[in-house]
Design a protein around this motif. Sequence first.
Motif, short mmCIF file in Angstrom:
data_model
loop_
_atom_site.label_atom_id
_atom_site.label_comp_id
_atom_site.label_asym_id
_atom_site.label_seq_id
_atom_site.Cartn_x
_atom_site.Cartn_y
_atom_site.Cartn_z
N UNK A 175 -46.07 -16.02 -2.51
CA UNK A 175 -47.46 -16.00 -2.03
C UNK A 175 -48.41 -16.49 -3.11
N UNK A 176 -48.18 -16.04 -4.35
CA UNK A 176 -49.00 -16.49 -5.48
C UNK A 176 -48.84 -18.01 -5.68
N UNK A 177 -47.61 -18.48 -5.58
CA UNK A 177 -47.35 -19.91 -5.75
C UNK A 177 -48.11 -20.72 -4.70
N UNK A 178 -48.02 -20.29 -3.44
CA UNK A 178 -48.67 -20.98 -2.32
C UNK A 178 -50.19 -20.96 -2.46
N UNK A 179 -50.73 -19.88 -3.03
CA UNK A 179 -52.18 -19.75 -3.22
C UNK A 179 -52.66 -20.49 -4.47
N UNK A 180 -51.74 -21.12 -5.20
CA UNK A 180 -52.14 -21.85 -6.40
C UNK A 180 -52.44 -20.94 -7.57
N UNK A 181 -51.94 -19.70 -7.54
CA UNK A 181 -52.23 -18.72 -8.58
C UNK A 181 -51.20 -18.76 -9.72
N UNK A 182 -50.18 -19.57 -9.58
CA UNK A 182 -49.22 -19.77 -10.67
C UNK A 182 -49.53 -21.14 -11.27
#
Length: 187
Positions: free
Chosen positions: A84-91
């Motif tokens: 979810x973090x990856x998809x949200x651009x948070x990584x």
Amino acid sequence: MQDDDKDNSLFMSEMRGVKPIRHDRADTGKPKADRQQIAQRRQAATLKPTSTKVDGLSDQFVIDVGAEDELYWARDGVQEGQMRKLKAGQVAFEGSLDLHGMTVEKARETLWDFLAEAAKLEIRCVRVTHGKAARLDGKRPLIKSHVNTWLRQHPQVLGFTSCLPRHGGTGALYVLLKRTMLEGRDE
């Protein structure tokens, strides 16, 4: 001694007309090898740029995807929260690769080398821009389809998802990579 004389004379009579061999090499009937030609063939074989690189990425079955299709894949055991973090651009991605305009083979080689370098540097996330070329023949985007297939096979890839619009949207992927130093935490 009479038998010896008899054997000797019999042998000499059988050998009449036989000529002694002047060399100690057998004639096998094969033409002599052209050493220069063999050397040229060996050199050509080692310098051939089209030699197939065995990298574990198969093109046996390529998953066709559409130009605007969002891509998402996670290896078994990867936490949903991480994806979810990856998809949200948070990584944050620490490296980026653009495969636009490359042939499939060049893209494959470049992607493999890029992921190997990222793994060596213990990078957690990279962006791979594959494009979403709407082909003139009406077929699906070639590089995007291949990248989607290859990343699922690469041992260092834990998961990937299409990027946010500001990072390329459906023409690019955030790729989550396994880090070897932190063994156990990434899986």
